[in-house]
Scaffold this motif. Structure first.
Motif, PDB file in Angstrom:
ATOM      1  N   ARG A 479       0.831  -1.195   0.000  1.00 13.16           N
ATOM      2  CA  ARG A 479       0.000   0.000   0.000  1.00 13.16           C
ATOM      3  C   ARG A 479       0.879   1.264   0.000  1.00 13.16           C
ATOM      4  O   ARG A 479       0.614   2.240  -0.721  1.00 13.16           O
ATOM      5  CB  ARG A 479      -0.929  -0.005   1.199  1.00 13.16           C
ATOM      6  N   GLU A 480       1.938   1.213   0.787  1.00 23.67           N
ATOM      7  CA  GLU A 480       2.845   2.357   0.849  1.00 23.67           C
ATOM      8  C   GLU A 480       3.561   2.570  -0.485  1.00 23.67           C
ATOM      9  O   GLU A 480       3.729   3.703  -0.956  1.00 23.67           O
ATOM     10  CB  GLU A 480       3.863   2.163   1.979  1.00 23.67           C
ATOM     11  N   ALA A 483       1.180   4.016  -2.949  1.00 25.37           N
ATOM     12  CA  ALA A 483       0.922   5.438  -2.651  1.00 25.37           C
ATOM     13  C   ALA A 483       2.089   6.300  -3.115  1.00 25.37           C
ATOM     14  O   ALA A 483       1.890   7.412  -3.673  1.00 25.37           O
ATOM     15  CB  ALA A 483       0.696   5.621  -1.159  1.00 25.37           C
ATOM     16  N   GLN A 484       3.303   5.836  -2.926  1.00 26.65           N
ATOM     17  CA  GLN A 484       4.481   6.579  -3.373  1.00 26.65           C
ATOM     18  C   GLN A 484       4.506   6.690  -4.901  1.00 26.65           C
ATOM     19  O   GLN A 484       4.830   7.765  -5.462  1.00 26.65           O
ATOM     20  CB  GLN A 484       5.751   5.927  -2.857  1.00 26.65           C
ATOM     21  N   GLU A 487       2.005   9.291  -6.061  1.00 27.75           N
ATOM     22  CA  GLU A 487       2.492  10.655  -5.892  1.00 27.75           C
ATOM     23  C   GLU A 487       3.499  11.017  -7.000  1.00 27.75           C
ATOM     24  O   GLU A 487       3.545  12.153  -7.455  1.00 27.75           O
ATOM     25  CB  GLU A 487       3.179  10.790  -4.519  1.00 27.75           C
ATOM     26  N   LYS A 490       1.503  11.595 -10.268  1.00 26.12           N
ATOM     27  CA  LYS A 490       0.265  12.359 -10.080  1.00 26.12           C
ATOM     28  C   LYS A 490       0.169  13.520 -11.099  1.00 26.12           C
ATOM     29  O   LYS A 490      -0.908  13.798 -11.638  1.00 26.12           O
ATOM     30  CB  LYS A 490       0.220  12.915  -8.651  1.00 26.12           C
ATOM     31  N   GLN A 505      -4.096   2.571  -9.820  1.00 22.92           N
ATOM     32  CA  GLN A 505      -5.443   2.570  -9.265  1.00 22.92           C
ATOM     33  C   GLN A 505      -6.048   1.160  -9.264  1.00 22.92           C
ATOM     34  O   GLN A 505      -6.754   0.783  -8.322  1.00 22.92           O
ATOM     35  CB  GLN A 505      -6.323   3.544 -10.062  1.00 22.92           C
ATOM     36  N   GLN A 508      -4.435  -0.719  -6.449  1.00 17.35           N
ATOM     37  CA  GLN A 508      -4.965  -0.277  -5.159  1.00 17.35           C
ATOM     38  C   GLN A 508      -6.382  -0.803  -4.946  1.00 17.35           C
ATOM     39  O   GLN A 508      -6.752  -1.178  -3.825  1.00 17.35           O
ATOM     40  CB  GLN A 508      -4.945   1.253  -5.086  1.00 17.35           C
TER      41      GLN A 508
END
Length: 632
Positions: A479-480, A483-484, A487, A490, A505, A508
C-alpha cells in the motif's frame, strides 16, 4: 489449611505423678488406622515409648482441632479413638491425673458404648492403683451395655477385686466363680475367691478354694506364682492355727526356684519344729542357709538350723552353725554400712541411671550381682516396697526427660546452625537471581500488556469493523509503495503517465477489495492466533509462579526462625531447670527410702547378731557340760 508436623514442646513436665506402670492397648481395628501420625503414636506406644506417643498424639489432636475443615482429615474417622488413647498413653506413663481427666472427657462425650465402657474400666483401674476403692466402685458401676471383647475378662476381674475391697463379698464371690472357667484367669479367680470366702466367714470353703489354687496345672509364670502364693498362704495359716502337720503338704508344693521358695523353706522348717521333728526341720533349713545371705528368710534360717541341732542335743554342731551365723551377720552388717554410706555419697542414684536400663528391662534386679557395688547389695529387697518402686520409676522418667531435653537442646543448636548456613548461602545467591528476575518480570509484564491490548482491539473490531487494522505487513508495504508511485505520477500528463496511474489505481482497488472481502476470515484467524498465545502466556505464568514459590521456599528456609528458636530454647532451658529440681527432690526421697529400709535391715541383723552370740555361748556351755558328763 495444611497440617504441618513439628515438634510440640509444651508443659509436659507438669503432668508427672506417681503410680505403677500399665500397658496400653493397640487400636481395636488396625485396618482403620489411616492417619499416619496416629499410627506412629500407636507404634511408639507398642514400643513402650509412651512419652513419644503422648507428644505425637497431643500434637496431632492440637492441629486437628484447628483445621478449617476437620472432616477432610483422615483423623476425623478415628478422633474418638485418638481422644481416648491420649488418656490411655498417659495412664501407661503413670500420669494418672492427666489420664483421669482425659478418660472422664470420653465418659461424658458422645462416643459409642464400648469405648465409653472401656474408659470407665480404665478409670476404675486408675483409682484402684491410687488406693481409692470408693471412686473405683463409682467408675466401674458406670459400665452399661456391651464391653469390648479384649477387656471383658479383665473388667470382671477388676470388678470382683473392687467388690472384695469394699466389702461386697457376695457379688465378688459370684464374679470369681464365673471367672474361674476363663482361660488364663483360673489362678487369679480361684485365689481371690478363696480370700473372698474367708473374709465372708466361710473359712473352710475359702481354704478349699486356696487349696485348688495351689494345685493348678499351668505353664504360665503368673499362674504358677499364684499357685506358690496360695500354698504358702495356706501353709502359714495352718501353722498359725497350730496345725503344722497339715501345713507341710502345702508348703512342700511351693517351687524351690520361685519367688516364694525361701519363705516356704523357712515355714516348712518351723512346721516340723512345731511337731518336735527337728531332724526333718534341718532338711529345708539346710537348703535355705546356702542361699543369698541378704534375704530375710535366709538370715532367719541361719538361726533356725543351729536351734534344731540344739534340740537334737548336738550342741557342738549348733555352736559351729551359730559361729557361721555370726560371721554371716557381721559380713552383712558391713555390707549394710557400706550400702548406707554409698547411698549418702550419691553412688546409688548413679547406679540407677546406668545405660544398662536400655538393654535389659530387668537390669535393676541384677544390679546386686555387680561386683564392688555396695549401693546395690539390698536393692532387690528395696524393690519389694511399693513406695520405693513408684519413686524409682518416677526417677527413671525424670532421667529420661533430662536426656531428651539435652538432646532437644542439641537439636535446636544444630537446627540454628543449619539456618545460619542457609542464610549465608542464599544471601549471596539470591540478589543476582532477583536482579535477573526483575528484568524478566518487566519484559513479561510488557508482553502481557501487549496481549491485553490486542484482545481489546479485537473486541472492538467485532462492533466497529476496521479492515485496515487486519492487513498484513506485506499488504501494508505494498500500500505504501503504491501510494508513493501515485504521488510520483500524479502530475504526469503524458500517455505513459496516464497509463501508469490507471495501473496503480487498479492495483490499489485490488488490494482494497482483498482486504475488505476477507475481513471476517482475517478476524477469525486473529482470534485463533490470540488463543494460541494464551497457552504460551499460561506457561509463562506457570514459570513465574514456580519461581515465586521457589523463592519463597528459599526465603522461608532460613528467615523467621530466630524468635521460634529463642522461644523453644527458653522452654527447653526452663524445663531442664525444672527437671533438675524434681530429680534432686525425687533422688532425696529415693535415698531416704533406701536408707530407712537399710537401717531397718541393720537393726534386724543386729538383733539376730545379739541372739546368735547368746545362743553361741549357751551352745558352748552345753557342749562343755555334755563332754564333762561323758568324761565322768
Amino acid at each position: 489449611m495444611l497440617k504441618l508436623k513439628y515438634l510440640y514442646i509444651t508443659g509436659w513436665c507438669a503432668g508427672i505423678c506417681i503410680s505403677l506402670p500399665v500397658f496400653s492397648a493397640p487400636p481395636a481395628d488396625k485396618a482403620r488406622a489411616k492417619d499416619l501420625y496416629l499410627g506412629e503414636a500407636f507404634y511408639q506406644a507398642q514400643q513402650e515409648n509412651h512419652f513419644d506417643a503422648i507428644s505425637r498424639l497431643d500434637t496431632e489432636l492440637w492441629q486437628f482441632h484447628r483445621l478449617d475443615d476437620p472432616k477432610r482429615d483422615p483423623l476425623h474417622y478415628q478422633v474418638d479413638r485418638a481422644n481416648f488413647s491420649v488418656g490411655d498413653f498417659e495412664l501407661s506413663y503413670r500420669m494418672h491425673q492427666q489420664a483421669g481427666r482425659a478418660i472422664k472427657a470420653v465418659l461424658e462425650g458422645n462416643v459409642d458404648a464400648p469405648i465409653r465402657n472401656e474408659a470407665a474400666w480404665r478409670l476404675a483401674r486408675i483409682f484402684m492403683q491410687k488406693g481409692d476403692p470408693g471412686s473405683a466402685l463409682a467408675a466401674i458401676d458406670r459400665i452399661k451395655g456391651p464391653v469390648p471383647e479384649k477387656i471383658r475378662d479383665e473388667e470382671q476381674l477388676l470388678r470382683g477385686q473392687i467388690y472384695l475391697v469394699v466389702g461386697r463379698l457376695a457379688e465378688a464371690t459370684k464374679i470369681f466363680r464365673e471367672l474361674r472357667s476363663q482361660k488364663g484367669y483360673e489362678g487369679y479367680a480361684t485365689y481371690n475367691l478363696g480370700i473372698a470366702l474367708i473374709q465372708s466367714g466361710q473359712e473352710d470353703a475359702g481354704l478349699a478354694e486356696l487349696a485348688k489354687a495351689g494345685q493348678l496345672a499351668s505353664a504360665d509364670e503368673a499362674t504358677v506364682s499364684i499357685r506358690d502364693k496360695a500354698n504358702l498362704l495356706l501353709g502359714n495359716h495352718l501353722v498359725s492355727a497350730n496345725k503344722p502337720g497339715e501345713a507341710k503338704q502345702y508348703l512342700d508344693r511351693v517351687r524351690l526356684s520361685g519367688p516364694f521358695s525361701n519363705k516356704a523353706l523357712l515355714s516348712s522348717g518351723w512346721a516340723d519344729a512345731a511337731e518336735d521333728k527337728f531332724d526333718r526341720a534341718l532338711v529345708p533349713w539346710s537348703i535355705l542357709v546356702k542361699r543369698n545371705s541378704t534375704d530375710k528368710a535366709v538370715q532367719e534360717g541361719l538361726l533356725g538350723a543351729p536351734y534344731a541341732y540344739n534340740k537334737l542335743k548336738l550342741h557342738g554342731r549348733a555352736a559351729q552353725l551359730y559361729a557361721v551365723a555370726l560371721q554371716s551377720f557381721g559380713g552383712e552388717l558391713t555390707k549394710l554400712s557400706a550400702s548406707i554410706q554409698s547411698v549418702r555419697d550419691g553412688k546409688f542414684l548413679k547406679a540407677l541411671v546406668r545405660n544398662e536400663s536400655k538393654l535389659d528391662r530387668n537390669w535393676v534386679v541384677r544390679l546386686r550381682e555387680l561386683p564392688e557395688s555396695p549401693e546395690t547389695y539390698y536393692l532387690l529387697e528395696l524393690m519389694a516396697s511399693n513406695d520405693f518402686q513408684e519413686s524409682l520409676q518416677n526417677y527413671f522418667d525424670l532421667e529420661e526427660l533430662r536426656r531428651k531435653l539435652v538432646a532437644w537442646g542439641d537439636s535446636l543448636d544444630a537446627f540454628g546452625e543449619i539456618v545460619d548456613l542457609r542464610a549465608r548461602y542464599y544471601d549471596g545467591a539470591l540478589p543476582p537471581v532477583d536482579k535477573r528476575f526483575i528484568a524478566l518480570d518487566s519484559q513479561m509484564r510488557l508482553r502481557l500488556e501487549q496481549r491485553q491490548t490486542l484482545h481489546e482491539r479485537l473486541q472492538r473490531l467485532l462492533v466497529e469493523p476496521r479492515p485496515d487494522f487486519l492487513q498484513t505487513a506485506e499488504e501494508r508495504l505494498l500500500r505504501e509503495q503504491l501510494a508513493q508511485l501515485g504521488e510520483r505520477y500524479k502530475n504526469d500528463s503524458s500517455p505513459a503517465g496516464e497509463s501508469t496511474r490507471q495501473r496503480i489505481q487498479r492495483l490499489q482497488g485490488l488490494l482494497h477489495w482483498d482486504i475488505h472481502t476477507t475481513y471476517h476470515q482475517r478476524l477469525t484467524k486473529a482470534y485463533v492466533h490470540l488463543h494460541e498465545l494464551d497457552a504460551d502466556v499460561e506457561h509463562l505464568n506457570g514459570v513465574y509462579r514456580s519461581f515465586v514459590r521457589s523463592r519463597q521456599a528459599a526465603t522461608q528456609s532460613y528467615k523467621g526462625y530466630d524468635k521460634q528458636l529463642v522461644a523453644l530454647r527458653r522452654k527447653v532451658q526452663d524445663a531442664r531447670a525444672k527437671v533438675t529440681t524434681l530429680m534432686a527432690r525425687q533422688g532425696s526421697v529415693l535415698e531416704a527410702l533406701a536408707i530407712h529400709e537399710l537401717e531397718e535391715r541393720r537393726l534386724r541383723l543386729e538383733d539376730y547378731q545379739v541372739k546368735a552370740r547368746f545362743a553361741l555361748a549357751e551352745s558352748y556351755d552345753r557342749a562343755n557340760k555334755s563332754q564333762d558328763g561323758e568324761a565322768k
